[in-house]
Every structure is written in structure tokens, then in C-alpha cells.
Design an enzyme around this catalytic site. Structure first.
Site, mmCIF file in Angstrom:
data_model
loop_
_atom_site.group_PDB
_atom_site.id
_atom_site.type_symbol
_atom_site.label_atom_id
_atom_site.label_comp_id
_atom_site.label_asym_id
_atom_site.label_seq_id
_atom_site.Cartn_x
_atom_site.Cartn_y
_atom_site.Cartn_z
ATOM 1 N N ASP A 1 -11.098 2.603 3.874
ATOM 2 C CA ASP A 1 -11.406 1.174 3.740
ATOM 3 C C ASP A 1 -12.914 0.934 3.596
ATOM 4 O OD1 ASP A 1 -9.407 -0.680 3.442
ATOM 5 O OD2 ASP A 1 -8.931 -0.797 5.586
ATOM 6 N N LYS B 1 0.846 -1.205 0.000
ATOM 7 C CA LYS B 1 0.000 0.000 0.000
ATOM 8 C C LYS B 1 0.880 1.254 0.000
ATOM 9 C CE LYS B 1 -3.756 -2.521 2.103
ATOM 10 N NZ LYS B 1 -4.490 -2.930 3.305
ATOM 11 N N GLN C 1 -4.901 -1.587 9.493
ATOM 12 C CA GLN C 1 -4.698 -2.893 8.874
ATOM 13 C C GLN C 1 -5.275 -3.987 9.783
ATOM 14 O OE1 GLN C 1 -3.341 -3.491 5.731
ATOM 15 N NE2 GLN C 1 -4.065 -5.562 6.111
#
Ligand code: NDP
Length: 310
Positions: free
Chosen positions: A119, A52, A96
Site C-alpha cells: 500500500d 482485490k 484494509q
């Protein structure tokens, strides 16, 4: 011959379109900023986060990585998120997953400012998704829709079957397909006659997490198959059972000691489907591309810079 739906090509297309938007933001105000929180030392999570951060560098998005230890308490993690929520130079916040078992994941995800929730996991954004209102969408499901649209695969009026009902993939992809006017069936571990239900699908999405589980029995001839699963196999017998037909893959196994396989049997999908996403190289690359797209979108909204290029 089945058409291979190339996620790497679509990722490159999406990123090429994002680049001028990032440059425009940098000219008008500043580069978009993404903060990634990686708790502890989970090796798979470390690889995801590295990829990422690399994607941010490629596009000119400013990224920063915060790495609290896995002993961090829920409230301490929430305090970090609140300080990122308050920062003017941070447009996107990504936590994460998975978090350590003692951390309350739900509370943590709810602490993220919905406008910085790149997200798409905050309940407000999930509610927007359910009701079809604009908002940040979960990346993997959004990537799947992007792939289908860019390959001009018709969705409206089609029978879509989604195997898997997770909050991250199964449920949101089913909702997105429904908003595109597919008739959607969602299956899970308690579904009766799974193969029979799957065989009704014009569009079959597998998000299960079980290596090569969907064999020819589950795939209607000519269906479009989207394989979200990423399973690493390191047992030679299992590799042989799945890839025995493919000497190149077996040679790769012998070289690396493991192979990645999706939830759909790679030999059967190539025989039965009209088009399918390979593993690796299908859905995987799109997830990060859509994370970048969400970060750019969040920055444009927060900075009041419109997305038209120029
Ligand atoms: P989860 O484990 O959260 O969900 C799996 C789903 O599959 C559950 O709904 C479960 O049913 C269902 N399931 C499990 N076993 C069976 C079975 N035998 N028959 C029918 N349904 C079954 O996984 P995720 O949704 O997070 O991920 C799914 C896969 O996608 C994984 O391989 C993951 O690695 C991959 N993934 C890939 C991404 C990418 O970027 N390509 C991103 C995210 C995930 P139940 O609800 O009843 O338990």
C-alpha cells in the site's frame, strides 16, 4: 468535446502487462503472494477486499484473507503482521483501512515490513517517495501518474493544483507530480479563495470527499481534471441537483436508489475540461491495478527475478 480518460482501459493495459511477469515468477520460483487483513465487518471494506482478491485471481497472484474480529487489540494485530512479515511465501501485506477506533493505525502500519508494504503507507516508503528514491508507492497516486503518462498528458512545467492533503492521496500525488516537474499547489479546507487557486491549474486533482463540490467556477477552460472522489448519494433532491441534466443517470438513481459521484461536478467538468476522469470508471480501477503492480514488484525483488518479460 472533452476527452474522457478511461481508467478501465488503462487498468486492463496494466494488468495485461503484469500477467507475463506473474507467469515468469511462477516459472522461476513461485506465484506472488498477497495477504489481506480485513478487521471486522465494514461493508465498504468488504467490497474493496473482495475486488482485490478477485484481481489477484485474474492475474494468478496467490491471495489469502485474514479476518480478525473488530475487538482485536493493536498488539494482537501487530502479532499477525509480524508472522506475515516472517513468511517466505508472502510478498505483500495489506491492512484494509479504516481500522476500528480503538486500534492504533499508525503502529499497525509501521509494523508492516517496508519491503512487503504494497500500500506504500510505511514511513520508510513515504520517506523514499519524498526524496524521489525507488520504493513502493501508494496505489491511488501511482495510478493517477500512470494514467497521465499513458494518455501522454504533459506534466513538466505545468501548474498542478491538488485539492486535499491526506497521507493516502493528496500529499503523495502532489509529490509525484512535483517529481515529474509540475509546479504544485496543495489546497485543503483552510485554503483561501479556493476557486481562484483552482482556476490557475492546467492540471486539477480533486481528492476531497465532497460530492460535486468543484463546479465550473473552479475549472480553467481546457484544464485536465483528475477526480479521485467517490461519494455515494442517496438523496433524490441532491441527485436531481447534480444529475438533473442527465435523464439516464436519474433513471439509474430511480433503479438503484443511489448514485456515485466524484468531487467535481460531472456536467461542468465535461463542459470546461479538455480531458477528465469520470466517476465511476476513472481513478477507481487504477488503485487495484497498482496494488497488483506493487505486489508483483515486491515479489520480483524478494525472489531476485527481474521484470523483463520472456
Ligand atoms: P480525507 O478525508 O482523508 O481528506 C480530504 C481532504 O480534503 C483533506 O485534506 C481536507 O482538508 C480536504 N477538504 C475537505 N473539505 C474541503 C473543502 N471544503 N475545501 C477544500 N478542501 C477540503 O480523504 P481521502 O484523501 O482519503 O479521500 C478523498 C476522496 O477520494 C474521497 O472521496 C475518497 O472516497 C476518495 N478515494 C478514492 C480512491 C480511489 O481509488 N478512487 C482511493 C482513496 C480515496 P483538511 O486537511 O484541511 O481537513
Amino acid at each position: 468535446m472533452a476527452e474522457i480518460l478511461d481508467g478501465i482501459r488503462i487498468r486492463d493495459e496494466i494488468q495485461a502487462e503484469l500477467k507475463p511477469r506473474v507467469e515468469r515468477l511462477a516459472r522461476a520460483a513461485r506465484a506472488p503472494g498477497l495477504a489481506v487483513i480485513l478487521v471486522g465487518n465494514n461493508p465498504a471494506s468488504e467490497i474493496y477486499v473482495r475486488n482485490k482478491v478477485k484481481a489477484c485471481e485474474t492475474l494468478g497472484i496467490r491471495s489469502e484473507k485474514l479476518t480478525p474480529p473488530d475487538t482485536i487489540a493493536t498488539d494482537e494485530l501487530i502479532a499477525i503482521i509480524e508472522s506475515l512479515n516472517a513468511r517466505e511465501d508472502v510478498d505483500g501485506i495489506l491492512v484494509q483501512l479504516p481500522l476500528p477506533a480503538h486500534v492504533d493505525t499508525r503502529r499497525v502500519l509501521e509494523a508492516v515490513d517496508p519491503d512487503k508494504d504494497v500500500d506504500g503507507f510505511h514511513p520508510l516508503n513515504l520517506g523514499r517517495l519524498v526524496s524521489g528514491r525507488p520504493g513502493l508507492r501508494p496505489c491511488t497516486p501511482a495510478g493517477i501518474l500512470e494514467l497521465l503518462k499513458r494518455y501522454r498528458i504533459p506534466i513538466a512545467g505545468r501548474d498542478a493544483v491538488v485539492v486535499g492533503r491526506s497521507d493516502i492521496v493528496g500529499k503523495p500525488v502532489a509529490l509525484l507530480l512535483m517529481h515529474e516537474h509540475a509546479t504544485v499547489t496543495i489546497c485543503h479546507s483552510r485554503t483561501s479563495n479556493l476557486a481562484e487557486v483552482c482556476r490557475r491549474a492546467d492540471l486539477l486533482v480533486a481528492a476531497i470527499g465532497r460530492a460535486a463540490m468543484l463546479t465550473a467556477d473552479y475549472i480553467r477552460q481546457g484544464a485536465v481534471v483528475i477526480d479521485v472522489g467517490i461519494n455515494r448519494i442517496s438523496d433524490r433532491g441532491q441527485a436531481e441537483a447534480i444529475f438533473g441534466h442527465d435523464p439516464e443517470k436519474m433513471a439509474e438513481f430511480d433503479r438503484k436508489g443511489s448514485l456515485l459521484v466524484g468531487d467535481v461536478h460531472p456536467r461542468d467538468v465535461a463542459r470546461c475540461a479538455s480531458a477528465y476522469t469520470p466517476v465511476p470508471g476513472g481513478v477507481g480501477p487504477l488503485t487495484i491495478a497498482m496494488l497488483m503492480a506493487n505486489t508483483v514488484q515486491a515479489a520480483e525483488r524478494r525472489l531476485g527475478v527481474c521484470s523483463a518479460s520472456g
